[in-house]
Design a protein around this motif. Structure first.
Motif: not given
Length: 296
Positions: A231-241, A168-184
């Motif tokens: 709750g019983e089935n917790p969820t979370t998120q992650a970000v690539l930015a 998705k970043l590539l398709a949007a012409n984002v500079n992927t070399a500057a991207a970082k993952w943010f995860v729990r």
């Protein structure tokens, strides 16, 4: 039997060490991840002009009239006057200050600054932007930005969805070399546990740099600033930015003021720490949010 410190510990003088044991805590992440910081003049609102689209040039022959095209502009507004400051204040008696084994003002100053920084970090990641009377009063966090790219209902985290986000970043012409993952932490550990059919782990840390992690070449920031549901089935998120596409308006970084007269009628002093920030994406498409990641 001769008396000893073992038999009569109540007779020995205790040795108090001049150190303070502090709780383990997460480091501030958001501001350290490379957003573009704009300092304000007197805390005034910041307006950042934006081109909202591209023009459409066309081919023309000799002596042919050139088509006229319009250019659309927009603007990003940061730190409106309704944005509140983050503030805290702690009082203590002059007797306690004089009799304390440690430098009490220094201890409290460091503690309050850390707490303000942590609160700000949580807000810049997960804040929803409180609205009072139709006006926003607190920053909106990274996980709640509008118009970002999204991958919904991820479920168990795997490598394919990471590549989908990268695509998705590539398709949007984002500079992927500057991207970082943010995860729990749980999300990253789940990825580290993935094995092939020969029971071999598929992720390996860089053997030359302890504690440096990458996913398909992209640096990973592991942080608990990303919340998870309860709750019983917790969820979370992650970000690539690409954080260079996020703007931070800074009116005041955490500032400390010692109040040695304000509470003089109580023979007390106080320490006050204040800060005022706002943040928003310059280009929302430079952010991919993964939602609905199941927590093992």
């Amino acid at each position: 039997m001769a008396g000893s410190t073992t038999l009569h510990p109540e007779l020995t003088a205790e040795q108090v060490q001049k150190i303070l044991v502090e709780p383990l805590e997460a480091a501030s992440v958001f501001l350290a991840s490379g957003p573009r910081v704009f300092d304000t003049a007197g805390g005034n609102q910041i307006r950042i002009p934006k081109l909202t689209g591209t023009t459409d040039p066309s081919w023309h022959g000799e002596n042919e009239q050139i088509d006229e095209v319009d250019v659309d502009f927009g603007e990003l507004i940061l730190l409106p006057s309704t944005i509140k400051s983050l503030k805290t204040l702690t009082r203590y008696s002059n007797e306690l200050a004089r009799q304390s084994l440690l430098s009490l003002d220094s201890i409290l100053k460091d503690r309050l600054v850390k707490d303000v920084a942590a609160k700000l970090d949580h807000q810049l990641f997960a804040g929803t932007g409180d609205v009072v009377g139709g006006h926003r009063t607190t920053p909106i966090g990274l996980l709640n930005y509008e118009d970002v790219q999204e991958i919904d209902s991820v479920g168990a985290i795997g490598f394919d969805v990471l590549l989908d986000a990268w695509g998705k970043l590539l398709a949007a012409n984002v500079n992927t070399a500057a991207a970082k993952w943010f995860v729990r932490p749980e999300t990253f550990v789940a990825l580290r546990k993935i094995k092939d059919k020969q029971d071999r782990y598929q992720l390996q840390p860089d053997p030359t740099q302890d504690g440096v992690f990458r996913l398909f070449g992209t640096p990973v920031v592991v942080t608990d600033r990303i919340p998870k549901t309860t709750g019983e089935n917790p969820t979370t998120q992650a970000v690539l930015a690409d954080f260079s596409q996020i703007a931070v308006a800074r009116d005041q970084e955490p500032a400390v003021k010692i109040l040695d007269q304000t509470f003089g009628d109580y023979d007390q002093q106080a320490i006050r720490v204040t800060a005022r920030y706002d943040a928003a994406p310059l280009n929302p498409e430079a952010i991919v949010r993964l939602d609905g990641i199941t927590v093992a």
